[in-house]
Design a protein around this motif. Sequence first.
Motif, PDB file in Angstrom:
ATOM      1  N   SER A 100       0.796  -1.395   0.007  1.00  0.00           N
ATOM      2  CA  SER A 100      -0.123  -0.052  -0.040  1.00  0.00           C
ATOM      3  C   SER A 100       0.789   1.150   0.144  1.00  0.00           C
ATOM      4  N   TYR A 103      -0.241   8.260   1.739  1.00  0.00           N
ATOM      5  CA  TYR A 103      -0.044   9.596   1.149  1.00  0.00           C
ATOM      6  C   TYR A 103       0.796  10.479   1.950  1.00  0.00           C
ATOM      7  N   TYR A 113      -7.477  14.761   1.417  1.00  0.00           N
ATOM      8  CA  TYR A 113      -7.406  13.559   0.800  1.00  0.00           C
ATOM      9  C   TYR A 113      -7.985  12.390   1.543  1.00  0.00           C
ATOM     10  N   TYR A 114      -7.751  12.305   2.808  1.00  0.00           N
ATOM     11  CA  TYR A 114      -8.693  11.284   3.644  1.00  0.00           C
ATOM     12  C   TYR A 114     -10.029  11.311   3.617  1.00  0.00           C
ATOM     13  N   LEU A 117     -11.022  10.026   0.213  1.00  0.00           N
ATOM     14  CA  LEU A 117     -10.671   8.592   0.269  1.00  0.00           C
ATOM     15  C   LEU A 117     -11.859   7.569   0.910  1.00  0.00           C
ATOM     16  N   HIS A 120     -15.040   8.065  -0.930  1.00  0.00           N
ATOM     17  CA  HIS A 120     -15.070   7.186  -2.230  1.00  0.00           C
ATOM     18  C   HIS A 120     -15.099   5.685  -1.678  1.00  0.00           C
ATOM     19  N   ILE A 121     -14.542   5.215  -0.654  1.00  0.00           N
ATOM     20  CA  ILE A 121     -14.585   4.107  -0.191  1.00  0.00           C
ATOM     21  C   ILE A 121     -15.796   3.280   0.175  1.00  0.00           C
ATOM     22  N   THR A 163     -14.103  10.703  -7.942  1.00  0.00           N
ATOM     23  CA  THR A 163     -13.066  10.703  -6.645  1.00  0.00           C
ATOM     24  C   THR A 163     -11.931   9.854  -6.870  1.00  0.00           C
ATOM     25  N   VAL A 167      -8.394  10.560  -6.264  1.00  0.00           N
ATOM     26  CA  VAL A 167      -7.533   9.976  -5.300  1.00  0.00           C
ATOM     27  C   VAL A 167      -6.216   9.411  -6.006  1.00  0.00           C
ATOM     28  N   TYR A 168      -6.342   9.076  -7.401  1.00  0.00           N
ATOM     29  CA  TYR A 168      -5.409   8.664  -7.753  1.00  0.00           C
ATOM     30  C   TYR A 168      -4.334   9.850  -8.188  1.00  0.00           C
ATOM     31  N   ILE A 171      -2.389  10.806  -4.795  1.00  0.00           N
ATOM     32  CA  ILE A 171      -1.448   9.888  -4.391  1.00  0.00           C
ATOM     33  C   ILE A 171      -0.342   9.356  -5.274  1.00  0.00           C
TER      34      ILE A 171
END
Length: 177
Positions: A100, A103, A113-114, A117, A120-121, A163, A167-168, A171
């Motif tokens: 993994s 970030y 970002y979090y 993320l 999104h998840i 998103t 995210v991509y 990161i």
Amino acid sequence: MSTITFNEKQVSRGITIISILIPVVVAILFGVRLPNVEPLSLLPPIYAGINGLTAVLLVVAVWAIKNGNRQLHQRLMTTCIALSLVFLVMYVAYHMTSDSTTYGGEGWLRYLYYFILISHILLSIAIIPLVLHTYARAYLKNYERHRKLARITFPVWLYVAVTGVIVYLMISPYYSV
């Protein structure tokens, strides 16, 4: 030759099972590391591109149905589901072969970002039954219920697709080479 027909209740049971199985299997596979397999580091930009393409096709599909082109809408939505499956396979394959990535941003960008993320998840899990129920209602020609659910499904799915790209992009500078 007999024809198999399904009613919405039967389809709904199958969707419930699939909607539970996919996140559980993905979570289990995240714990599996394939030994002696070269990391698939080429996949993140590809599956980010798939997310971007899905977002574009979702918008075009809505445009198509609003302009009365049901056949194009159906083809685009089926393509979006297929792209989502390809994304999922690539995403799992990448995480089964690669460590993994953490970030590395700081300050408010880290919180942003979090937030993106995590939302999104969580929404990528919630979108599974939404997409499947929406698609099933159209397949079963229950267009009124399809439209009602599609009004919820579309913005959530679009958010997940967009998103995924964000995210991509956020990161990607921290991926190990």
